[in-house]
Design a protein around this motif. Sequence first.
Motif, PDB file in Angstrom:
ATOM      1  N   ASN A   1       0.819  -1.217   0.000  1.00  0.00           N
ATOM      2  CA  ASN A   1       0.000   0.000   0.000  1.00  0.00           C
ATOM      3  C   ASN A   1       0.845   1.256   0.000  1.00  0.00           C
ATOM      4  O   ASN A   1       1.701   1.435   0.874  1.00  0.00           O
ATOM      5  CB  ASN A   1      -0.888   0.027   1.251  1.00  0.00           C
ATOM      6  CG  ASN A   1      -2.056  -0.911   1.098  1.00  0.00           C
ATOM      7  OD1 ASN A   1      -2.853  -0.774   0.166  1.00  0.00           O
ATOM      8  ND2 ASN A   1      -2.120  -1.893   1.975  1.00  0.00           N
ATOM      9  N   GLY A   2       0.575   2.115  -0.969  1.00  0.00           N
ATOM     10  CA  GLY A   2       1.197   3.449  -0.993  1.00  0.00           C
ATOM     11  C   GLY A   2       2.708   3.430  -0.961  1.00  0.00           C
ATOM     12  O   GLY A   2       3.342   4.305  -0.368  1.00  0.00           O
TER      13      GLY A   2
ATOM     14  N   ASN B   1       3.912   5.643  -4.952  1.00  0.00           N
ATOM     15  CA  ASN B   1       2.537   5.209  -4.734  1.00  0.00           C
ATOM     16  C   ASN B   1       2.132   3.925  -5.449  1.00  0.00           C
ATOM     17  O   ASN B   1       1.187   3.909  -6.232  1.00  0.00           O
ATOM     18  CB  ASN B   1       1.574   6.348  -5.124  1.00  0.00           C
ATOM     19  CG  ASN B   1       0.169   6.084  -4.600  1.00  0.00           C
ATOM     20  OD1 ASN B   1       0.014   5.384  -3.591  1.00  0.00           O
ATOM     21  ND2 ASN B   1      -0.837   6.587  -5.287  1.00  0.00           N
TER      22      ASN B   1
ATOM     23  N   ASN C   1       0.475   0.273  -5.375  1.00  0.00           N
ATOM     24  CA  ASN C   1      -0.511  -0.489  -4.621  1.00  0.00           C
ATOM     25  C   ASN C   1      -0.797  -1.776  -5.388  1.00  0.00           C
ATOM     26  O   ASN C   1      -1.151  -1.714  -6.566  1.00  0.00           O
ATOM     27  CB  ASN C   1      -1.831   0.289  -4.506  1.00  0.00           C
ATOM     28  CG  ASN C   1      -1.649   1.595  -3.757  1.00  0.00           C
ATOM     29  OD1 ASN C   1      -1.540   1.600  -2.541  1.00  0.00           O
ATOM     30  ND2 ASN C   1      -1.574   2.688  -4.496  1.00  0.00           N
TER      31      ASN C   1
ATOM     32  N   GLY D   1       4.637   4.140   2.930  1.00  0.00           N
ATOM     33  CA  GLY D   1       3.812   3.008   2.530  1.00  0.00           C
ATOM     34  C   GLY D   1       4.166   1.754   3.309  1.00  0.00           C
ATOM     35  O   GLY D   1       5.127   1.744   4.076  1.00  0.00           O
TER      36      GLY D   1
END
Length: 304
Positions: free
Chosen positions: A9-10, A23, A25, A60
């Motif tokens: 994630n992120g 970023n 995902n 993240g």
Amino acid sequence: MEQKIIEVNGLRKEYGDFVAVENLNFSIGKGEIFGIVGPNGAGKTTTLKMLGGLIRPSRGNIAMKGLDMSRDSVEIKSFLGFLPEESPLYEGMSVDDYLIFFAELYGVGKSEAKKRIRNLLFDLSLNADGKRIGDLSKGMKRKVAIARSLINDPDILIYDEPASGLDPMTSRYITDYVRSLKKAGKTVIFTAHNLYQVESLCDNILIMKNGTEIIQGTAEHIRQEYGKIQYRLEFRVDNLAGYGLAEVKQVNGDYVIVTDDIDIVNNTTKWVAARGGDIVEMRTIVPSLEDIFLSIMGIELFAD
Ligand code: ADP
């Protein structure tokens, strides 16, 4: 919802002012093969190093089997097998000694290690015959590195360009071997700089460029999003006067149009019939994933 074996994630990685990965995902199910594809500098290796716990993300998180990489990296690493793009091997050691050395590092007992090594060398069809690693061919060295990545019997394999730079036969062999790992229930995440080997191998594909995602999903999904089917119509008429539906090329004395608009095909067919001409051939052109990849990269290159 079923928990995925890998959840990202992120994810972001900065080197000073430079953002190498931005970023990301994605999630990967158990037993999936996940391919990350992109040109050089896309951020693939940086992403894999974060997944392997070798470098820390700037932002993240990464979870594997529900464990958090920032807290539980030691435990996560016990079920990971990592294959770096360039594997430094101990050139002076024999293949067996080298693999036993790594098995011991992972705490695998000697007799179990010997059994695993025998099986791995057999499965990889690597017959090193007691040779020193330094004397092996490039393809054989790659196989040794792959054997090493499997010595702790990991569930998740992270492979950086496993088959690149090798002769076509070895490259094909390694691709098939990765497929067999999936059959054995392993989850594999790997990188490649083209889609050539990836298409038939991966359950899901992430295409990256300049550190970011361009698209991800199954080959089918990527094809639907980016791959326009085109129609090629070849026809014969005395002259083209009055035809203005599409750009026409002349091939072997006949006329050819290529279009993604089926209405143009239908109207051209009617126009040819009204002129007393003939349709010579009508063909559908389905782009390969590699064509789509090149076109995505091309479009991106000229976008800014
Ligand atoms: P790929 O594997 O897709 O070829 P990389 O992840 O190796 O891409 O690199 C992505 C970008 O990050 C490149 O521009 C590279 O120069 C840069 N980069 C990678 N590692 C470092 C580092 N340690 N310091 C600074 N820049 C780096």
